[in-house]
Enzyme design. Sequence first.
Site: not given
Ligand code: ADP
Ligand code: MG
Length: 321
Positions: A15-16, A136, A221, A283
């Site tokens: 998202g960023n 979701k 995604k 992820k």
């Molecule tokens: P994107 O839009 O890149 O998919 P998400 O918000 O879905 O981003 O996922 C990234 C987020 O996952 C980070 O901002 C963090 O707050 C969160 N997160 C949750 N658990 C963990 C973890 N164990 N280690 C690192 N980040 C984590």
């Molecule tokens: Mg995400």
Amino acid sequence: MSERNEKYVLIALGGNAFQTKGEPGTPENYWKNAYRAAETIVKIIKEGYKVAITHGNGPQVGTILEWMERSKDKIPPLTMDIAGAMTQGWLGYLLMQAIGNLLIKEGIKDHVKGVVAIVNQVLVSKDDPAWQNPTKYVGSYYTEEEAKRLAKEKGWVIKPDPRGGWRRVVPSPDPKENIEVGAVKKLLDEGWIVIASGGGGIPVVREDDGTLKGVEAVIDKDLAGEVLATALGVGQFVILTDVDGVYLNFKQPNQKKLDVVKASELEKYYKEGHFKPGSMGPKVLAAIRFVRHGGLRAAIGHLKQGYEVVKGQAGTTILPD
Ligand code: ADP
Ligand code: MG
């Protein structure tokens, strides 16, 4: 399968790459963020990597659904698969132009033919358990009363969002196949930078006669990115987000960043519940699947260190067992 090559990379942008937290979604901000992401991508391309790109669309699907909701008296609302297709054009265009312009400015022509974003369908199963359990969150936040009225009116499933308020939830089925992967591969092999599977792809099911039909769902995604990366046979799958790596005990005093980890060890942590569903969870799962499917290396790290993450100098590296 042909030999995997580490110079062949699928990059998943979070998202960023388009909107940072607390920032209004103006065109200026969208361009500013897209250019920031493009700088990282171009740095990687300059090193001679062959790059395919995928990206998320959560906030933008939400925006489109809200537009449809607010204007429904004048313009009939469209469906979620169409909304997904709209975000592929919207965000694909931003990245395509930003990357293309930086390539022109840097005078890079030799190993790059151009940048192209494609409208791309991803197959999901009619039997996926996700249909019975929508998870979701999409669209606006409502009061409990409003949400219950809308649920009745439109047949929505609604749930309280942990961030506050009530929201519509839709199924997030597991991606099975990228329908246009053959075209993506051809374009990549010919030297194009290809943006594909945007927002996890447009979710479609296959009917008994072989035809495809869009469905009301949003695919993750990162999981869809893995399906594409594996089918393309790229060496590396790199997920760029807003955190500098994968942590154990995230945000607790004893949190610890993982630098290099093998799939089975990471799976153990996954099962212990270190990674939140809907954010780091998918992820990590996508990274594990990629190396188990023959990938050389998956990596998860911060967008601003994207180049270092590809080189294994930052982020978390996931290796096959
Ligand atoms: P994107 O839009 O890149 O998919 P998400 O918000 O879905 O981003 O996922 C990234 C987020 O996952 C980070 O901002 C963090 O707050 C969160 N997160 C949750 N658990 C963990 C973890 N164990 N280690 C690192 N980040 C984590
Ligand atoms: Mg995400």
